[in-house]
Design an enzyme around this catalytic site. Structure first.
Site, mmCIF file in Angstrom:
data_model
loop_
_atom_site.group_PDB
_atom_site.id
_atom_site.type_symbol
_atom_site.label_atom_id
_atom_site.label_comp_id
_atom_site.label_asym_id
_atom_site.label_seq_id
_atom_site.Cartn_x
_atom_site.Cartn_y
_atom_site.Cartn_z
ATOM 1 N N VAL A 279 -30.303 -11.459 12.287
ATOM 2 C CA VAL A 279 -28.948 -11.768 12.736
ATOM 3 C C VAL A 279 -28.389 -12.940 11.933
ATOM 4 O O VAL A 279 -27.223 -12.954 11.518
ATOM 5 C CB VAL A 279 -28.954 -12.121 14.237
ATOM 6 C CG1 VAL A 279 -27.596 -12.660 14.656
ATOM 7 C CG2 VAL A 279 -29.302 -10.891 15.036
ATOM 8 N N ALA A 280 -29.241 -13.923 11.685
ATOM 9 C CA ALA A 280 -28.796 -15.102 10.953
ATOM 10 C C ALA A 280 -28.388 -14.735 9.535
ATOM 11 O O ALA A 280 -27.402 -15.233 9.005
ATOM 12 C CB ALA A 280 -29.911 -16.135 10.914
ATOM 13 N N ILE A 282 -27.542 -11.744 8.169
ATOM 14 C CA ILE A 282 -26.520 -10.733 7.892
ATOM 15 C C ILE A 282 -25.148 -11.305 8.179
ATOM 16 O O ILE A 282 -24.832 -11.644 9.308
ATOM 17 C CB ILE A 282 -26.724 -9.489 8.786
ATOM 18 C CG1 ILE A 282 -28.127 -8.936 8.567
ATOM 19 C CG2 ILE A 282 -25.676 -8.438 8.493
ATOM 20 C CD1 ILE A 282 -28.525 -7.924 9.612
ATOM 21 N N GLU A 284 -22.401 -10.317 8.995
ATOM 22 C CA GLU A 284 -21.576 -9.231 9.525
ATOM 23 C C GLU A 284 -20.193 -9.701 9.910
ATOM 24 O O GLU A 284 -19.219 -8.990 9.820
ATOM 25 C CB GLU A 284 -22.238 -8.647 10.783
ATOM 26 C CG GLU A 284 -23.449 -7.825 10.492
ATOM 27 C CD GLU A 284 -23.147 -6.360 10.697
ATOM 28 O OE1 GLU A 284 -21.966 -5.999 10.680
ATOM 29 O OE2 GLU A 284 -24.088 -5.586 10.864
ATOM 30 N N ASP A 326 15.214 -11.379 -10.592
ATOM 31 C CA ASP A 326 16.648 -11.197 -10.773
ATOM 32 C C ASP A 326 17.286 -12.570 -10.838
ATOM 33 O O ASP A 326 16.758 -13.522 -10.283
ATOM 34 C CB ASP A 326 17.244 -10.483 -9.553
ATOM 35 C CG ASP A 326 16.886 -9.022 -9.539
ATOM 36 O OD1 ASP A 326 16.600 -8.480 -10.613
ATOM 37 O OD2 ASP A 326 16.885 -8.427 -8.447
ATOM 38 N N ASP A 634 16.464 -5.242 -5.485
ATOM 39 C CA ASP A 634 17.120 -5.019 -4.198
ATOM 40 C C ASP A 634 17.671 -3.610 -4.028
ATOM 41 O O ASP A 634 17.739 -3.099 -2.932
ATOM 42 C CB ASP A 634 18.217 -6.061 -3.964
ATOM 43 C CG ASP A 634 19.087 -6.262 -5.193
ATOM 44 O OD1 ASP A 634 19.048 -5.390 -6.088
ATOM 45 O OD2 ASP A 634 19.799 -7.270 -5.265
ATOM 46 N N ASP A 638 15.837 -0.013 -8.140
ATOM 47 C CA ASP A 638 14.783 -0.991 -8.416
ATOM 48 C C ASP A 638 13.437 -0.536 -7.854
ATOM 49 O O ASP A 638 12.387 -1.033 -8.251
ATOM 50 C CB ASP A 638 15.119 -2.344 -7.782
ATOM 51 C CG ASP A 638 16.298 -3.021 -8.465
ATOM 52 O OD1 ASP A 638 16.544 -2.697 -9.640
ATOM 53 O OD2 ASP A 638 16.958 -3.853 -7.826
ATOM 54 N N ASN A 700 -26.881 -19.603 6.468
ATOM 55 C CA ASN A 700 -27.834 -18.501 6.574
ATOM 56 C C ASN A 700 -29.037 -18.706 5.666
ATOM 57 O O ASN A 700 -30.184 -18.518 6.071
ATOM 58 C CB ASN A 700 -27.158 -17.173 6.198
ATOM 59 C CG ASN A 700 -26.116 -16.776 7.233
ATOM 60 O OD1 ASN A 700 -25.971 -17.447 8.250
ATOM 61 N ND2 ASN A 700 -25.403 -15.717 6.966
ATOM 62 N N GLU A 703 -31.357 -21.322 7.100
ATOM 63 C CA GLU A 703 -32.168 -20.869 8.231
ATOM 64 C C GLU A 703 -33.346 -20.013 7.769
ATOM 65 O O GLU A 703 -34.482 -20.186 8.208
ATOM 66 C CB GLU A 703 -31.302 -20.047 9.197
ATOM 67 C CG GLU A 703 -30.359 -20.918 9.994
ATOM 68 C CD GLU A 703 -29.147 -20.137 10.482
ATOM 69 O OE1 GLU A 703 -29.218 -18.888 10.548
ATOM 70 O OE2 GLU A 703 -28.130 -20.764 10.781
ATOM 71 N N THR A 731 -22.017 -22.485 17.102
ATOM 72 C CA THR A 731 -21.598 -23.766 16.495
ATOM 73 C C THR A 731 -21.014 -23.602 15.096
ATOM 74 O O THR A 731 -20.217 -24.422 14.670
ATOM 75 C CB THR A 731 -22.742 -24.791 16.443
ATOM 76 O OG1 THR A 731 -23.851 -24.179 15.844
ATOM 77 C CG2 THR A 731 -23.089 -25.295 17.827
ATOM 78 N N ASP A 732 -21.376 -22.549 14.359
ATOM 79 C CA ASP A 732 -20.803 -22.356 13.027
ATOM 80 C C ASP A 732 -19.409 -21.745 13.063
ATOM 81 O O ASP A 732 -18.632 -21.897 12.132
ATOM 82 C CB ASP A 732 -21.704 -21.436 12.199
ATOM 83 C CG ASP A 732 -22.728 -22.244 11.414
ATOM 84 O OD1 ASP A 732 -22.721 -23.482 11.550
ATOM 85 O OD2 ASP A 732 -23.523 -21.631 10.681
HETATM 86 P P1 ATP Z 1 20.879 -9.521 -11.035
HETATM 87 O O1 ATP Z 1 20.935 -10.805 -11.773
HETATM 88 O O2 ATP Z 1 20.555 -9.731 -9.598
HETATM 89 O O3 ATP Z 1 20.105 -8.460 -11.709
HETATM 90 P P2 ATP Z 1 23.563 -9.129 -11.695
HETATM 91 O O4 ATP Z 1 24.584 -9.463 -10.688
HETATM 92 O O5 ATP Z 1 23.366 -10.043 -12.822
HETATM 93 O O6 ATP Z 1 22.290 -8.881 -10.913
HETATM 94 P P3 ATP Z 1 24.710 -6.606 -11.704
HETATM 95 O O7 ATP Z 1 25.019 -6.820 -10.288
HETATM 96 O O8 ATP Z 1 24.117 -5.333 -12.152
HETATM 97 O O9 ATP Z 1 23.808 -7.713 -12.277
HETATM 98 O O10 ATP Z 1 26.046 -6.861 -12.485
HETATM 99 C C1 ATP Z 1 26.174 -6.562 -13.856
HETATM 100 C C2 ATP Z 1 27.612 -6.790 -14.300
HETATM 101 O O11 ATP Z 1 28.459 -5.898 -13.578
HETATM 102 C C3 ATP Z 1 28.132 -8.159 -14.007
HETATM 103 O O12 ATP Z 1 27.921 -9.032 -15.081
HETATM 104 C C4 ATP Z 1 29.608 -7.920 -13.785
HETATM 105 O O13 ATP Z 1 30.306 -7.951 -15.004
HETATM 106 C C5 ATP Z 1 29.679 -6.523 -13.237
HETATM 107 N N1 ATP Z 1 29.836 -6.521 -11.782
HETATM 108 C C6 ATP Z 1 29.077 -7.142 -10.879
HETATM 109 N N2 ATP Z 1 29.502 -6.915 -9.635
HETATM 110 C C7 ATP Z 1 30.586 -6.130 -9.736
HETATM 111 C C8 ATP Z 1 31.501 -5.520 -8.801
HETATM 112 N N3 ATP Z 1 31.372 -5.691 -7.490
HETATM 113 N N4 ATP Z 1 32.481 -4.774 -9.283
HETATM 114 C C9 ATP Z 1 32.620 -4.597 -10.601
HETATM 115 N N5 ATP Z 1 31.824 -5.115 -11.517
HETATM 116 C C10 ATP Z 1 30.804 -5.881 -11.114
#
Ligand code: ATP
Length: 890
Positions: A279-280, A282, A284, A326, A634, A638, A700, A703, A731-732
């Site tokens: 027991v000591a 292993i 487990e 990002d 996001d 992605d 262990n 012991e 105790t351990d």
């Molecule tokens: P991340 O850094 O998080 O990858 P980002 O914001 O740099 O994202 P995107 O969101 O893909 O990258 O944007 C890329 C480009 O698209 C931006 O530089 C901008 O010119 C244009 N853009 C961003 N948001 C909009 C929007 N709501 N409508 C139109 N054009 C946009």
């Protein structure tokens, strides 16, 4: 009910809801109470009692119970009862720990549960998907997991992947119109969205028509697809190790018992000693404590805003060598403010901060009245029309409901006296093609008061410029000549080089009957209007986090859809881009093969103007270079990269359900610094696990060796079996747990990442365990022999001395285990749990030695002061030998 055949109004009527205002909160609550939560019946949770009895299934416990039965059979009732009590205490400890681990993992699940956007009392609000009720008006956007069964009443380029239901992995295009077929299979119901399916494109609105077990998913699925809990690599390795140690332990035990019997020891005594030793030896309990420590570590991470969705990630975190992040919102604040505008050949500056609408326009330091600069006015008007966000106010505070980039444009327009609400009285938005990072554009089709139609597009300047044929200048249109193009590019470069995010706006007049069916048809032959430049300040804590990562041997890589120069400027500010570091753009990235990329990638620190699909290539190239990669994301697009990365990281706030489900780590605050914090915790958890492995195994080894030495020297047994059990199971245990909760050593973030293939005993741990175990065995034997001589061969007295030495030596050793090097490197009282655990273990030792009823059970006797002195000295001896680094290999 044939929902798909009804018109939208009838669906609303049937579900007693209001399409424009949704349900009232009271009505929703009433329905929730009446029909219950929108959940699928899960597989039954393991009842507490079953968890308790599971504690007795261990091989070790079975051996003990067998021993008990034999003891009872031989009339040794005290032994039998004592063993049973110890086994039960051990089971209770295990039970409590397991429940705690289970609870914290269940809490985790709750935290990452899907949410839904619903219309309640006329306002769009985000709620937990489990609170949806029939009649709720729900908004779907790309990346959402559909929360209930929904009859669509609006669909903009909406596509849904329904493989969870139909097995068909190609996304289905959805529409809002009623269908005429009465009998349609699920896959043909194009105006319905089903619970559990994934929105891959576009957006839509619909009415919830079924929830919980009444949904299509509920009807076919009786059980939820359980996310595989999965053992972590370390847990798996420990399990294997356990098997090896089991064999070694049994062999050693057999040896001890054999020698004992040959030396003429009593057979029953040797049998019990053998059982106790087995027991000591292993370990487990190790995998169980590892699970608990992992679970508690995960809880600590939540406090630092990081949610671990897959337990193995906790370990992988400690190995990360590259973090791809990002930019927008993760490294920067995502609080955009327009500071510059370029329109019709003129550059304007805009003053004002944040969402405040006081601000002025100026040109070369002279104030400009925006009403007198038509190009500027048109640029702003169009930017407001092509905009799916809104400025709102709550409790006196303004906020952007939607995308901060769009919010910044709205604020700039308000500075020129233009409000979206007022503007929309003169214009009707006929159709919208939402923004996506692949196209880097968004387009709306608009009709004005006079019936004129046109499309407005905003997006990345380079993308728009490429598709523009004309340019508006001073209210007049003209061809976009190379000279003009160059002028625009120059303006964009200037903005980008000063870290501004750039967005261009363009439009195109449409004839009355010109049908626009797709983005491709809308987004071409633009008339270019101008460019807005906005700042997005870096998050203040990111610079330090990047520096800490660097110190810890990790490379930070910025990935962004933004302009190369914008990315470069911000990367420099944050310390991501070293002087000799390279920046690569999306176009180059597309051209390179993974092999070529692999060759260059170590020099690259920034990827700009990339599309989400590029991320996968980046992850693969880094992995091929032997890196352990963390990748953030996001959106839906992605997800593949998040999945492919060693540590997929999703944004908790801005992230889609799809991204979160693919990820192993979710950042509640979308903050880069949180990744660094999680890695720090990950490293610490691993080190803590190593600490208590070191602690428990050394005990262990000690012991076994003390018993073996005694046998070889033909001495009596230095420890009574029940004492061995007590040390191992009671105790351990507490100090080991406390080690699992220890704070990180100062240098955890000052050394390079751990290699993923590193064994548990790497970096000298195995040696430390064996040498320390050897010493503990030796001092225990010394205490035994001295006390045996001094007491005139009184066995129980000498055994008590050995027992006390063993426990004390371990309680001193536990402080050593907190440090990679010497005990004197850290404040020994730095871990409050540990101090408390040691005190409790000490008290338990005294109770067993001095409380008369227990003396009979544990075969102990009160010790003389002089012997205590000796025992304390001997117990501390190994630590001093270690501190002199006699036995430590660095
Ligand atoms: P991340 O850094 O998080 O990858 P980002 O914001 O740099 O994202 P995107 O969101 O893909 O990258 O944007 C890329 C480009 O698209 C931006 O530089 C901008 O010119 C244009 N853009 C961003 N948001 C909009 C929007 N709501 N409508 C139109 N054009 C946009």
């Amino acid at each position: 009910m044939q929902w798909h055949m009804l018109a939208a109004n009838d669906v609303a009527h049937e579900t007693k809801t209001n399409v424009t205002a949704g349900l009232t909160a009271t009505e929703a609550e009433k329905r929730l109470r009446q029909f219950g939560y929108n959940e699928l019946a899960e597989g039954k949770a393991t009842p507490a009692i079953a968890v308790f009895f599971r504690q007795f299934q261990d091989f070790m416990v079975l051996v003990l119970l067998l021993a008990t039965i034999i003891s009872a059979f031989l009339g040794e009732y005290v032994d039998a009862v004592a063993i049973v009590v110890i086994v039960i205490m051990n089971a209770v400890l295990g039970f409590i720990q397991e429940r705690r681990a289970e609870k914290s993992l269940a809490a985790l699940k709750q935290l990452s549960a899907p949410q839904a956007m619903v219309l309640r009392d006329g306002e769009w609000v985000k709620i937990q998907a489990r609170e949806l009720v029939v009649g709720d008006i729900v908004k779907l956007t790309s990346g959402d997991r559909v929360g209930a069964d929904i009859r669509l009443i609006e669909a903009n380029g909406l596509e849904i992947e329904e493989s969870a239901l139909t097995g068909e992995s190609v996304p289905v295009a959805k529409s809002a119109a009623p269908l005429l077929t009465e009998q349609a299979s699920l896959g043909d119901l194009h105006n319905m969205a089903f619970m559990g399916t994934l929105v891959t494109r576009g957006s839509g609105v619909g009415i919830v028509i079924a929830t919980g077990m009444k949904t299509a998913m509920g009807q076919i699925a009786t059980m939820l697809e359980e996310a595989d809990a999965g053992l972590t690599p370390l847990q798996r390795r420990l399990e294997q190790l356990g098997k090896i140690l089991l064999i070694v332990a049994l062999a050693l035990t057999a040896a001890v018992v054999a020698v004992g019997v040959v030396q003429g020891h009593d057979l029953y005594e040797m049998f019990l000693a053998g059982v106790s030793l087995a027991v000591a030896a292993i370990p487990e309990g190790l995998p169980a404590i590892v699970t608990v420590v992992l679970a508690l570590g995960v809880q600590r991470m939540i406090k630092r805003n990081a949610i671990v969705r897959k337990l193995p990630a906790v370990e992988t975190l400690g190995c990360a060598s590259v973090i791809c992040s990002d930019k927008t919102g993760t490294m920067t604040e995502n609080m955009m403010t327009v500071t510059q505008l370029w329109a019709g050949g003129r550059t304007f500056s805009v003053s004002g901060v944040g969402l405040e609408t006081d601000g002025e326009f100026s040109e070369r330091n002279r104030t400009v009245d925006p009403h007198r600069a038509p190009a500027l006015g048109r640029l702003l008007t169009m930017a407001v029309l092509c905009n799916s966000s809104e400025l709102k106010e709550q409790n006196g505070r303004r906020y952007v409901d939607g995308d901060p980039t769009e919010g910044a444009l709205l604020v700039a327009a308000e500075k020129a006296g233009m409000k979206k609400g007022e503007l929309l009285r003169d214009y009707v938005i006929e159709r919208e093609f939402p923004f996506d990072s692949e196209r880097k554009m968004m387009t709306v089709i608009v009709r004005d008061r006079n019936g004129r139609r046109f499309s407005v597009t905003k997006g990345a300047p380079d993308v728009l410029l490429e598709r523009a044929t004309r340019l508006e200048w001073n209210g007049r249109e003209q061809a976009l000549t190379p000279a003009w193009k160059e002028a625009v590019e120059k303006a964009v470069h200037q903005m980008a080089a000063s870290a501004l995010r750039t967005i261009a706006v363009a439009y195109r007049p449409l004839t009355d009957n010109e049908k626009i069916q797709s983005e491709e048809e809308a987004e071409t032959r633009f008339i270019f209007l101008g460019v807005a430049g906005m700042i997005d300040p870096p998050r203040p804590e990111v610079k330090e986090a990047v520096a800490r990562c660097k110190e810890a041997g990790m490379k930070t890589v910025m990935i962004t859809g933004d302009h190369v120069l914008t990315a470069k400027a911000i990367a420099k500010q944050l310390g991501v881009l070293p002087p000799d570091g390279k920046v690569m753009d999306g176009a180059t990235l597309s051209r390179l093969s993974v092999d070529e990329l692999e060759r260059e990638i170590d020099d690259i620190y920034v990827f700009a103007r990339v599309a989400p699909e590029h991320k996968l290539k980046i992850v693969n190239a880094f992995k091929r270079r032997g890196h352990i990669v963390a990748m953030t994301g996001d959106g839906v697009n992605d997800a593949p990269a998040i999945k492919a990365a060693d540590i997929g990281v999703a944004m908790g706030r801005s992230g889609t359900d799809v991204a979160k489900e693919a990820a192993s780590l979710v950042l509640l605050d979308d903050n880069f610094a949180t990744i660094q914090a999680a890695i720090e915790e990950g490293r610490n958890i691993y080190e803590n696990i190593r600490k208590f492995i070191r602690y428990l195994l050394a005990s262990n080894v000690g012991e076994i060796l003390v018993m073996l030495f005694a046998m070889l020297l033909a001495l009596p047994l230095p420890l009574v079996p029940i004492q061995i059990l007590w040390v191992n199971l009671v105790t351990d245990g507490l100090p080991a747990m406390a080690l699992g909760l220890d704070r990180p050593e100062e240098n955890v973030m000052k050394r390079p990442p751990r290699r993923p293939d590193e064994g548990v005993f790497a970096r000298g741990l195995g040696w430390k365990i064996i040498s320390r175990g050897f010493l503990i065995g030796l001092v225990t034997l010394a205490a035994f022999m001295t006390a045996y001589e001094r007491s005139g061969h009184e066995l129980a007295y000498a055994q008590t001395a050995a027992f006390a030495t063993l426990v004390l030596a371990q309680l001193v050793h536990v402080f050593d285990c907190r440090c990679e090097r010497s005990i004197f490197d850290r404040n020994p009282l730095g871990n409050g749990y540990l101090v408390a655990a040691v005190i409790v273990s000490l008290l338990l030792l005294f109770v067993v030695i001095y409380y008369p009823p227990l003396q009979t059970v544990f075969h102990t006797e009160p010790l003389a002061a002089l012997d205590w002195l000796l025992i304390v000295g001997l117990s501390a001896l190994p630590t001093f030998l270690f501190a002199g680094s006699l036995f430590t290999r660095k």
